[in-house]
Design a protein around this motif. Structure first.
Motif, PDB file in Angstrom:
ATOM      1  N   VAL A 156       0.843  -1.186   0.000  1.00  0.00           N
ATOM      2  CA  VAL A 156       0.000   0.000   0.000  1.00  0.00           C
ATOM      3  C   VAL A 156       0.881   1.240   0.000  1.00  0.00           C
ATOM      4  O   VAL A 156       2.027   1.205   0.479  1.00  0.00           O
ATOM      5  CB  VAL A 156      -0.935   0.001   1.240  1.00  0.00           C
ATOM      6  N   ASP A 157       0.368   2.326  -0.565  1.00  0.00           N
ATOM      7  CA  ASP A 157       1.047   3.619  -0.513  1.00  0.00           C
ATOM      8  C   ASP A 157       0.813   4.191   0.884  1.00  0.00           C
ATOM      9  O   ASP A 157      -0.295   4.643   1.202  1.00  0.00           O
ATOM     10  CB  ASP A 157       0.468   4.552  -1.584  1.00  0.00           C
ATOM     11  N   LEU A 158       1.834   4.137   1.737  1.00  0.00           N
ATOM     12  CA  LEU A 158       1.660   4.527   3.137  1.00  0.00           C
ATOM     13  C   LEU A 158       1.163   5.960   3.280  1.00  0.00           C
ATOM     14  O   LEU A 158       0.269   6.243   4.078  1.00  0.00           O
ATOM     15  CB  LEU A 158       2.974   4.359   3.895  1.00  0.00           C
ATOM     16  N   SER A 159       1.770   6.860   2.529  1.00  0.00           N
ATOM     17  CA  SER A 159       1.409   8.266   2.672  1.00  0.00           C
ATOM     18  C   SER A 159      -0.059   8.501   2.334  1.00  0.00           C
ATOM     19  O   SER A 159      -0.760   9.248   3.031  1.00  0.00           O
ATOM     20  CB  SER A 159       2.306   9.136   1.790  1.00  0.00           C
ATOM     21  N   ALA A 160      -0.542   7.856   1.295  1.00  0.00           N
ATOM     22  CA  ALA A 160      -1.948   8.023   0.901  1.00  0.00           C
ATOM     23  C   ALA A 160      -2.879   7.306   1.880  1.00  0.00           C
ATOM     24  O   ALA A 160      -3.918   7.842   2.275  1.00  0.00           O
ATOM     25  CB  ALA A 160      -2.161   7.497  -0.523  1.00  0.00           C
TER      26      ALA A 160
END
Length: 400
Positions: A317-321
């Motif tokens: 997963v895109d952590l920041s998003a």
């Protein structure tokens, strides 16, 4: 002079407004926040030390009364217990010198009782004497008399002393709250829509709540039995202090998450729970009543649990998003070019990156309420790079 440490040392005495002001200060001063976290860990260790040396603090009251010359007023059972534990108490006082102040406090309260008791009996005798003079019978009459109690005032004093010792034991229980782990009362923290709140536990772990959220926990958070919190609803970002022998457990309506030391986000609904792992390892399983097998997440992975179902397989997963709701930028081995794109979207300014830095990986967490220059300067220091201000925005380039 502005005392930054006074409110930290006397946190229990702060009003809700003072606590909110203190929390703002900790959020704005990372060095102070780190020092406070260290102090909380030290305090937990001190409490554990006292628990090791003197688990039954009532013995300290009996010891104090005996040292004050009132050992004859203890019951035979108390005297026997005290005698058997005398060496242990002496060792505990040597190991934890502040216990001497506790002994002195108990002795002072005992002396105060003696003073009040003596004054009380003087008043009683004066009242009885005056009443006797007013109601003196005529010559030849003999007033009725009740047989005197076998022990007289002595038994009354002994009875009063039993109440006093009981009161002092209650005082020792209060001291146990000060020196030992907190009681079993649950603390509940609620955050409303649009709000965020950071909570720090006594083991040094923290959680950042985003509305609408409700979290409850038992104060203490220093043992395996007490490192447990419940997220009834909402979103929470945890930064857990590692303790090999004490897992940290987060319970939601649909799932149970267990970790040893990590950073992760939890989003809990009535029948779903989503966990996003930033660092470390977590085990995510269904609720206590479900028998489905748990899954283990690696950093950068996400999994979800629905009530009555097994967790989904961990997926990248895109952590920041995925953790944007935390109010944080969360990067783990993220290329600088990707970070620049994320910052451009958030701040609405142009950010370019020199080709030599574009694929350099960066791991870090930054508050979104900081300015773009603050975030870029921190990243530049990590890379040994420079931030150059341009007409349309900023540029990261190798240090000259």
């Amino acid at each position: 002079m502005d005392d930054a440490y006074g409110p930290l040392l006397f946190e229990d005495d702060l009003s809700p407004e003072q606590r909110a002001k203190l929390q703002e200060r900790l959020d704005d001063d990372p060095a102070l926040a780190d020092g406070w976290a260290h102090w909380r860990q030290v305090r937990v260790r001190l409490r554990e030390r006292l628990q090791t040396h003197l688990p039954d603090r009532r013995l300290l009251v009996l010891y104090a009364l005996d040292r004050a010359g009132r050992g004859d007023l203890l019951t035979p059972e108390e005297a026997e217990v005290l005698e058997a534990a005398r060496d242990d108490i002496a060792e505990a006082i040597d190991a934890v010198p502040s216990l001497r102040r506790v002994v002195a406090r108990v002795q002072n309260e005992q002396a105060d009782f003696e003073t009040v008791w003596a004054q009380h009996h003087e008043e009683i005798r004066a009242v009885r004497g005056e009443a006797g003079r007013r109601s003196r019978p005529d010559r030849g009459e003999r007033p009725p008399r009740r047989p005197e109690a076998p022990h007289g005032a002595t038994s009354e004093h002994q009875w009063a002393w039993r109440l006093t010792v009981a009161a002092l034991l209650l005082g020792a229980a209060a001291l146990a709250v000060l020196y030992g782990p907190q009681g079993a009362e649950r603390t509940t923290v609620t955050v409303e829509s649009g709000e965020q709140r950071r909570v720090e536990f006594e083991d040094g772990s923290t959680v950042r709540l985003a509305g609408v959220s409700t979290l409850s926990y038992t104060p203490g958070m220093s043992t395996a039995e007490k490192r447990r919190v419940t997220l009834a609803r909402g979103q929470a970002y945890f930064d857990v202090a590692a303790q090999d022998d004490a897992p940290f457990v987060v319970t939601t309506p649909a799932a149970r998450t267990e970790v040893l030391g990590t950073q992760f986000g939890v989003a809990a609904g009535n029948d779903t729970t989503e966990v996003v792992l930033v660092d470390g390892r977590v085990r995510l399983g269904p609720g206590e009543s479900d028998e489905a097998e748990p899954v283990v997440l690696a950093p950068g992975e996400r999994s979800m649990v629905r009530t009555g179902e097994a967790p989904t397989s961990p997926a990248p997963v895109d952590l920041s998003a995925a953790l944007d709701w935390t109010g944080l930028f969360v990067f783990r081995a993220t290329p600088v070019s990707t970070i620049a794109e994320r910052l451009r979207e958030h701040y609405g300014v142009s950010i370019s990156v020199a080709p030599a830095l574009a694929e350099e990986p960066v791991t870090g967490t930054f508050r979104q309420d900081r300015s773009v220059e603050q975030v870029l300067n921190t990243i530049a220091r990590t890379l040994g790079a420079d931030v150059r201000k341009e007409a349309q925005g900023y540029r990261l380039e190798p240090a000259s």
